[in-house]
Design an enzyme around this catalytic site. Structure first.
Site, PDB file in Angstrom:
ATOM      1  N   CYS A  53      -4.947   2.611  -3.512  1.00  0.00           N
ATOM      2  CA  CYS A  53      -3.653   3.109  -2.990  1.00  0.00           C
ATOM      3  C   CYS A  53      -2.514   2.128  -3.274  1.00  0.00           C
ATOM      4  CB  CYS A  53      -3.732   3.414  -1.496  1.00  0.00           C
ATOM      5  SG  CYS A  53      -4.966   4.638  -1.106  1.00  0.00           S
ATOM      6  N   LYS A  79     -10.243  -0.452  10.957  1.00  0.00           N
ATOM      7  CA  LYS A  79     -10.458  -1.653  10.135  1.00  0.00           C
ATOM      8  C   LYS A  79     -10.797  -2.859  11.003  1.00  0.00           C
ATOM      9  CE  LYS A  79      -7.186  -0.244   6.513  1.00  0.00           C
ATOM     10  NZ  LYS A  79      -8.023   0.351   5.478  1.00  0.00           N
ATOM     11  N   ASP A 118       3.194  -4.312   7.777  1.00  0.00           N
ATOM     12  CA  ASP A 118       1.945  -3.571   7.681  1.00  0.00           C
ATOM     13  C   ASP A 118       0.815  -4.563   7.980  1.00  0.00           C
ATOM     14  OD1 ASP A 118      -0.435  -2.555   6.787  1.00  0.00           O
ATOM     15  OD2 ASP A 118       0.347  -1.784   4.900  1.00  0.00           O
ATOM     16  N   HIS A 142       0.865  -1.179   0.000  1.00  0.00           N
ATOM     17  CA  HIS A 142       0.000   0.000   0.000  1.00  0.00           C
ATOM     18  C   HIS A 142       0.908   1.238   0.000  1.00  0.00           C
ATOM     19  CE1 HIS A 142      -2.707   2.980   1.892  1.00  0.00           C
ATOM     20  NE2 HIS A 142      -3.707   2.222   1.477  1.00  0.00           N
ATOM     21  N   GLN A 187      -4.419  -5.166   7.115  1.00  0.00           N
ATOM     22  CA  GLN A 187      -5.449  -6.094   6.612  1.00  0.00           C
ATOM     23  C   GLN A 187      -5.367  -7.476   7.245  1.00  0.00           C
ATOM     24  OE1 GLN A 187      -7.887  -5.044   4.934  1.00  0.00           O
ATOM     25  NE2 GLN A 187      -7.178  -3.195   3.879  1.00  0.00           N
TER      26      GLN A 187
HETATM   27  N1  C6P Z   1      -6.388   0.523   2.905  1.00  0.00           N
HETATM   28  C1  C6P Z   1      -8.285   0.183   1.447  1.00  0.00           C
HETATM   29  O1  C6P Z   1      -9.412   0.456   1.026  1.00  0.00           O
HETATM   30  P1  C6P Z   1      -4.864   3.709   7.234  1.00  0.00           P
HETATM   31  O2  C6P Z   1      -5.508   4.577   6.185  1.00  0.00           O
HETATM   32  O3  C6P Z   1      -3.610   4.336   7.765  1.00  0.00           O
HETATM   33  O4  C6P Z   1      -5.798   3.253   8.293  1.00  0.00           O
HETATM   34  O5  C6P Z   1      -4.431   2.352   6.492  1.00  0.00           O
HETATM   35  C2  C6P Z   1      -3.538   2.413   5.428  1.00  0.00           C
HETATM   36  C3  C6P Z   1      -3.346   1.053   4.859  1.00  0.00           C
HETATM   37  C4  C6P Z   1      -2.119   0.453   4.994  1.00  0.00           C
HETATM   38  N2  C6P Z   1      -1.895  -0.785   4.534  1.00  0.00           N
HETATM   39  C5  C6P Z   1      -2.849  -1.499   3.921  1.00  0.00           C
HETATM   40  C6  C6P Z   1      -2.534  -2.900   3.460  1.00  0.00           C
HETATM   41  C7  C6P Z   1      -4.118  -0.948   3.767  1.00  0.00           C
HETATM   42  O6  C6P Z   1      -5.066  -1.667   3.164  1.00  0.00           O
HETATM   43  C8  C6P Z   1      -4.372   0.367   4.214  1.00  0.00           C
HETATM   44  C9  C6P Z   1      -5.688   1.008   3.998  1.00  0.00           C
HETATM   45  C10 C6P Z   1      -7.718   0.999   2.597  1.00  0.00           C
HETATM   46  O7  C6P Z   1      -7.619  -0.738   0.990  1.00  0.00           O
HETATM   47  C11 C6P Z   1      -7.792   2.466   2.326  1.00  0.00           C
HETATM   48  S1  C6P Z   1      -6.738   2.950   0.990  1.00  0.00           S
END
Ligand code: C6P
Length: 409
Positions: A367, A229, A203, A126, A206
Site C-alpha cells: 500500500c 497491529k 500515522d 501508506h 507501525q
Molecule cells: N499496513 C501492512 O502490511 P489499517 O489497515 O487501517 O489498520 O492500517 C493502515 C495502515 C496505515 N499506516 C501504515 C504505516 C500501515 O502500515 C498501515 C497498514 C499493513 O503494511 C496493511 S497494508
C-alpha cells in the site's frame, strides 16, 4: 545465572497460533506489520465479553448495558494512558488507522482547506495517509506536496523546511514506515510545522505497537493507530486529537449516539468523544483492544522496543548476506521490519517459496505505490517482526531464501 529480562520463548506460549504447524512444519510468522498475532488474554477477553456482558453501550440501564458501557469506557481510559493522553475523551474509537486518518481529512480538511492551501505529506506514506487527502484536496482546491526521501531512506528535512510556508495547513506523516522501517523525528517535524501555523497528523500504525509513544512528547495534533497491529482484534482503532481541534471539528458521520438533540430543523451534537462515534461501536473489539494495551504495557514497551531492535539488527546482518540483495531503508533507528529485493527472485515467487517452508512474509507494494515508484521497484519482500519472534526464525528465513536462490538460479 540471571534470567534474561525479556524471554520470547516464554512469551510465545501466550500465543496459541504460534504452535500451529503448516506442511508439517512449525509456523514462522514474519508478517506482524500486516497484522499481529493475539495472546490468549486478548482472545479470552473478547470471548468473555460476548459470554457474560454483551449489550449495546450508552443506551440501556439494565445490568448488561451498564457492564458493557463500563468495559467500553474503561478501555478508553486504558488506551489514553497507553499513549500518554491526559484526557481520555480526546481518544476516539475508530475501526482502524485508516478510519482515523479519513476522519481528520474529512472533518478537519473540509472545514479548514481552501483553494491554494497546501497539504504536506511524505513519499513514504501508506495509502491511508495519502488517498483521503487527495480526495479532500481535489474537492477543496488544495495542493499536496510530498517530502522526498534521502538515499538512506530518511525524510529529507531540508526539503521539508523549504516546503513549509504560509500556505501550509497540515503535515501528514507516518511515525514509522511500513516498508523502510524508518522512524521519523515527529517532535522535530511538529515544531517545524507549528512554526508556520500548520497542524500535524501522525500515522502511528507501525509505531504504537512497538515502542513507547507519548502524545505529549510527540507534540503532534492527531495520532491514529489500529488495534489489530498491537495484539488486539481487528475492527478497532484510536484517533487521538488535541481537544481544541476536536471541539471545533464537525462530526465525520451522523447517526445514533453522536447527537444531543434532533429536531426537524436540525441536530445538535453530543460532547466529546461521542460526537465522533456514530452508531453501535465494535464493543467487544474495543474492550479486547484495552486488554491488548495492558498486555503490552505489562511486557513493557521499552523492553519490546529494545528486544525488537536487537532482532532487526540481527535480521539486517543476516539478510545482507543473501546474493544480489538490496535492503531498503536505513541501517539504524528503524522499526522491526526489513523490506528487501533479490536480483534473481521476484518477491511474489519468493513469498510463495517461503510459504512452502511455513514462513509467512509479505510481498507486494504494501500500500505504498509512491514509495515503490521512488525505490524503482514494483514490489518488495518484507519480513516484519514482533517480540514473539526469535533469531532462530530469522535463521530459518535465511535458509529458505538461500534455497529459493538456488531454485530460481
Ligand atoms: N499496513 C501492512 O502490511 P489499517 O489497515 O487501517 O489498520 O492500517 C493502515 C495502515 C496505515 N499506516 C501504515 C504505516 C500501515 O502500515 C498501515 C497498514 C499493513 O503494511 C496493511 S497494508
Amino acid at each position: 545465572m540471571n534470567q534474561p529480562a525479556f524471554d520470547p520463548y516464554t512469551i510465545r506460549k501466550d500465543f496459541p497460533i504460534l504452535s500451529r504447524r503448516i506442511n508439517d512444519t512449525l509456523l514462522v510468522y514474519l508478517d506482524s506489520a500486516a497484522t499481529s498475532q493475539k495472546p490468549s488474554r486478548v482472545l479470552e477477553a473478547h470471548a468473555a465479553f460476548y459470554r457474560t456482558s454483551n449489550a449495546n453501550v450508552h443506551r440501556a440501564i439494565h445490568q448488561l448495558g451498564e457492564e458493557a458501557t463500563e468495559a467500553y469506557e474503561g478501555s478508553r481510559v486504558i488506551l489514553a494512558s497507553f499513549i500518554g493522553a491526559p484526557d481520555p475523551n480526546c481518544c476516539l474509537f475508530t475501526r482502524n488507522t485508516t478510519e482515523g486518518l479519513n476522519l481528520v481529512a474529512n472533518a478537519w480538511g473540509r472545514t479548514h482547506l481552501g483553494p491554494g492551501d497546501e497539504i504536506v505529506l511524505t513519499e513514504m506514506e501508506h495509502h491511508s495517509n495519502i488517498v483521503p487527502w487527495q480526495l479532500v484536496a481535489r474537492e477543496m482546491g488544495a495542493v499536496i506536496r510530498y517530502v522526498p526521501i534521502t538515499e538512506e531512506g530518511r525524510l529529507d528535512l531540508d526539503v521539508l523546511a523549504d516546503l513549509l510556508g504560509n500556505r501550509t495547513r497540515i503535515v501528514g506523516v507516518a511515525h514509522a514506515s511500513n516498508v523502510l522501517g524508518t522512524i521519523n523525528p515527529i517532535s522535530e517535524i511538529a515544531r517545524m510545522a507549528h512554526d508556520v501555523g500548520a497542524i500535524v497528523v501522525v500515522d502511528g500504525a507501525q509505531s504504537v505497537p512497538h515502542m513507547p509513544v507519548d502524545v505529549t512528547a510527540l507534540g503532534a495534533d492527531f495520532l491514529a493507530f489500529s488495534s489489530h497491529k498491537m495484539c488486539g482484534p481487528t475492527g478497532a482503532g484510536v484517533l487521538w486529537g488535541q481537544r481544541e481541534l476536536l471541539e471545533e471539528m464537525p462530526p465525520f458521520m451522523g447517526g445514533g449516539d453522536m447527537i444531543d438533540r434532533v429536531t426537524k430543523e436540525g441536530t445538535t451534537f453530543a460532547k466529546l468523544p461521542y460526537k465522533f462515534e456514530a452508531g453501535t461501536p465494535d464493543v467487544a473489539e474495543v474492550v479486547a483492544m484495552g486488554v491488548a494495551a495492558e498486555y503490552l504495557s505489562d511486557l513493557g514497551l521499552d523492553n519490546i522496543h529494545a528486544y525488537e531492535t536487537e532482532l532487526v539488527d540481527y535480521a539486517l546482518d543476516a539478510i545482507g548476506t543473501l546474493a544480489g540483495v538490496k535492503i531498503h531503508g536505513p541501517r539504524n533507528g528503524r522499526a522491526s521490519l526489513v523490506s528487501f529485493s533479490l536480483e534473481r527472485v521476484h518477491p511474489h515467487d519468493l513469498s510463495e517459496f517461503l510459504n512452502q517452508d511455513s514462513i509467512a512474509v509479505r510481498a507486494g507494494h504494501h500500500c505504498t505505490h509512491i514509495l515503490h515508484d521512488v525505490l524503482g521497484v514494483p514490489a518488495t519482500t518484507r519480513a516484519s517482526f514482533a517480540f514473539y519472534n526469535t533469531r532462530e526464525e530469522i535463521d530459518l528465513l535465511i535458509a529458505s531464501c538461500r534455497k529459493a536462490l538456488d531454485f530460481f538460479g
